[in-house]
Motif scaffolding. Structure first.
Motif, PDB file in Angstrom:
ATOM      1  N   MET A   1      31.297  55.244  52.952  1.00 56.69           N
ATOM      2  CA  MET A   1      30.786  54.759  54.221  1.00 56.69           C
ATOM      3  C   MET A   1      31.920  54.141  55.033  1.00 56.69           C
ATOM      4  SD  MET A   1      27.871  54.486  55.912  1.00 56.69           S
ATOM      5  CE  MET A   1      26.696  54.821  54.651  1.00 56.69           C
ATOM      6  N   LEU A   2      32.732  53.348  54.376  1.00 60.51           N
ATOM      7  CA  LEU A   2      33.857  52.729  55.077  1.00 60.51           C
ATOM      8  C   LEU A   2      34.849  53.797  55.536  1.00 60.51           C
ATOM      9  CD1 LEU A   2      35.113  50.083  55.988  1.00 60.51           C
ATOM     10  CD2 LEU A   2      36.255  49.936  53.785  1.00 60.51           C
ATOM     11  N   HIS A   3      34.984  54.843  54.752  1.00 62.72           N
ATOM     12  CA  HIS A   3      35.884  55.937  55.114  1.00 62.72           C
ATOM     13  C   HIS A   3      35.458  56.577  56.442  1.00 62.72           C
ATOM     14  CE1 HIS A   3      38.382  59.488  54.722  1.00 62.72           C
ATOM     15  NE2 HIS A   3      37.307  60.222  54.928  1.00 62.72           N
ATOM     16  N   TYR A   4      34.163  56.822  56.591  1.00 63.21           N
ATOM     17  CA  TYR A   4      33.675  57.421  57.834  1.00 63.21           C
ATOM     18  C   TYR A   4      33.856  56.489  59.028  1.00 63.21           C
ATOM     19  CZ  TYR A   4      31.635  61.059  54.957  1.00 63.21           C
ATOM     20  OH  TYR A   4      31.452  62.083  54.077  1.00 63.21           O
ATOM     21  N   ALA A  27      32.496  57.158  69.874  1.00 65.86           N
ATOM     22  CA  ALA A  27      33.060  57.078  68.527  1.00 65.86           C
ATOM     23  C   ALA A  27      33.186  55.633  68.062  1.00 65.86           C
ATOM     24  CB  ALA A  27      34.419  57.774  68.485  1.00 65.86           C
ATOM     25  N   VAL A  28      33.511  54.722  68.969  1.00 68.61           N
ATOM     26  CA  VAL A  28      33.587  53.303  68.614  1.00 68.61           C
ATOM     27  C   VAL A  28      32.200  52.782  68.235  1.00 68.61           C
ATOM     28  CG1 VAL A  28      33.976  50.982  69.537  1.00 68.61           C
ATOM     29  CG2 VAL A  28      35.663  52.766  69.903  1.00 68.61           C
ATOM     30  N   GLY A  29      31.191  53.192  68.960  1.00 69.30           N
ATOM     31  CA  GLY A  29      29.828  52.779  68.636  1.00 69.30           C
ATOM     32  C   GLY A  29      29.408  53.252  67.254  1.00 69.30           C
ATOM     33  N   ILE A  30      29.710  54.504  66.945  1.00 69.63           N
ATOM     34  CA  ILE A  30      29.379  55.041  65.626  1.00 69.63           C
ATOM     35  C   ILE A  30      30.162  54.302  64.544  1.00 69.63           C
ATOM     36  CG2 ILE A  30      29.532  57.087  64.157  1.00 69.63           C
ATOM     37  CD1 ILE A  30      29.026  58.752  66.694  1.00 69.63           C
ATOM     38  N   ALA A  31      31.433  54.035  64.799  1.00 68.46           N
ATOM     39  CA  ALA A  31      32.254  53.326  63.816  1.00 68.46           C
ATOM     40  C   ALA A  31      31.709  51.925  63.549  1.00 68.46           C
ATOM     41  CB  ALA A  31      33.700  53.247  64.294  1.00 68.46           C
ATOM     42  N   ILE A  33      28.557  50.890  63.857  1.00 66.62           N
ATOM     43  CA  ILE A  33      27.306  51.020  63.099  1.00 66.62           C
ATOM     44  C   ILE A  33      27.604  51.297  61.630  1.00 66.62           C
ATOM     45  CG2 ILE A  33      25.262  52.475  62.776  1.00 66.62           C
ATOM     46  CD1 ILE A  33      25.237  52.799  65.861  1.00 66.62           C
ATOM     47  N   LEU A  34      28.496  52.249  61.365  1.00 67.42           N
ATOM     48  CA  LEU A  34      28.830  52.577  59.982  1.00 67.42           C
ATOM     49  C   LEU A  34      29.476  51.402  59.260  1.00 67.42           C
ATOM     50  CD1 LEU A  34      30.163  56.220  60.371  1.00 67.42           C
ATOM     51  CD2 LEU A  34      28.006  55.488  59.360  1.00 67.42           C
ATOM     52  N   PHE A  35      30.310  50.653  59.966  1.00 65.83           N
ATOM     53  CA  PHE A  35      30.951  49.499  59.344  1.00 65.83           C
ATOM     54  C   PHE A  35      29.927  48.443  58.958  1.00 65.83           C
ATOM     55  CE2 PHE A  35      32.906  45.278  59.683  1.00 65.83           C
ATOM     56  CZ  PHE A  35      33.838  45.382  58.654  1.00 65.83           C
ATOM     57  N   PHE A  36      28.983  48.154  59.853  1.00 68.02           N
ATOM     58  CA  PHE A  36      27.983  47.144  59.538  1.00 68.02           C
ATOM     59  C   PHE A  36      27.048  47.603  58.423  1.00 68.02           C
ATOM     60  CE2 PHE A  36      28.992  45.445  63.872  1.00 68.02           C
ATOM     61  CZ  PHE A  36      29.524  44.262  63.415  1.00 68.02           C
ATOM     62  N   MET A  41      25.472  46.985  52.769  1.00 64.55           N
ATOM     63  CA  MET A  41      25.326  47.585  51.445  1.00 64.55           C
ATOM     64  C   MET A  41      26.232  46.898  50.424  1.00 64.55           C
ATOM     65  SD  MET A  41      24.925  51.591  52.489  1.00 64.55           S
ATOM     66  CE  MET A  41      25.201  52.178  50.847  1.00 64.55           C
ATOM     67  N   ALA A  42      27.430  46.487  50.823  1.00 68.65           N
ATOM     68  CA  ALA A  42      28.338  45.796  49.913  1.00 68.65           C
ATOM     69  C   ALA A  42      27.782  44.437  49.516  1.00 68.65           C
ATOM     70  CB  ALA A  42      29.711  45.645  50.563  1.00 68.65           C
ATOM     71  N   VAL A  43      27.206  43.709  50.452  1.00 74.11           N
ATOM     72  CA  VAL A  43      26.627  42.399  50.146  1.00 74.11           C
ATOM     73  C   VAL A  43      25.422  42.559  49.216  1.00 74.11           C
ATOM     74  CG1 VAL A  43      25.377  40.441  51.161  1.00 74.11           C
ATOM     75  CG2 VAL A  43      27.491  41.270  52.216  1.00 74.11           C
ATOM     76  N   ILE A  44      24.565  43.528  49.495  1.00 77.42           N
ATOM     77  CA  ILE A  44      23.405  43.768  48.640  1.00 77.42           C
ATOM     78  C   ILE A  44      23.853  44.141  47.225  1.00 77.42           C
ATOM     79  CG2 ILE A  44      21.451  45.333  48.228  1.00 77.42           C
ATOM     80  CD1 ILE A  44      21.052  45.373  51.281  1.00 77.42           C
TER      81      ILE A  44
END
Length: 55
Positions: A1-4, A27-31, A33-36, A41-44
């Motif tokens: 996910m972080l890779h994308y 592309a910034v908007g998509i990036a 969303i994917l980062f958050f 997911m990492a916190v969970i």
């Protein structure tokens, strides 16, 4: 996910350099969303591993 997220950020930077503002902002908007999603997911995952180790 972080890779994308990183891939979309690089696409946004390249598009911004060449003057494609609409593509860059998309592309910034998509990036973002994917980062958050990655952070959530990492916190969970971290919390679940803590709960699993206690029991």
């Amino acid at each position: 996910m972080l890779h994308y997220a990183v891939v979309f950020l690089i696409i946004a930077l390249v598009a911004a350099i060449f003057g494609f503002g609409g593509i860059a902002s998309g592309a910034v908007g998509i990036a973002k969303i994917l980062f958050f999603i990655f952070v959530i997911m990492a916190v969970i995952s971290f919390v679940m591993s803590l709960l699993k180790s206690k029991s």
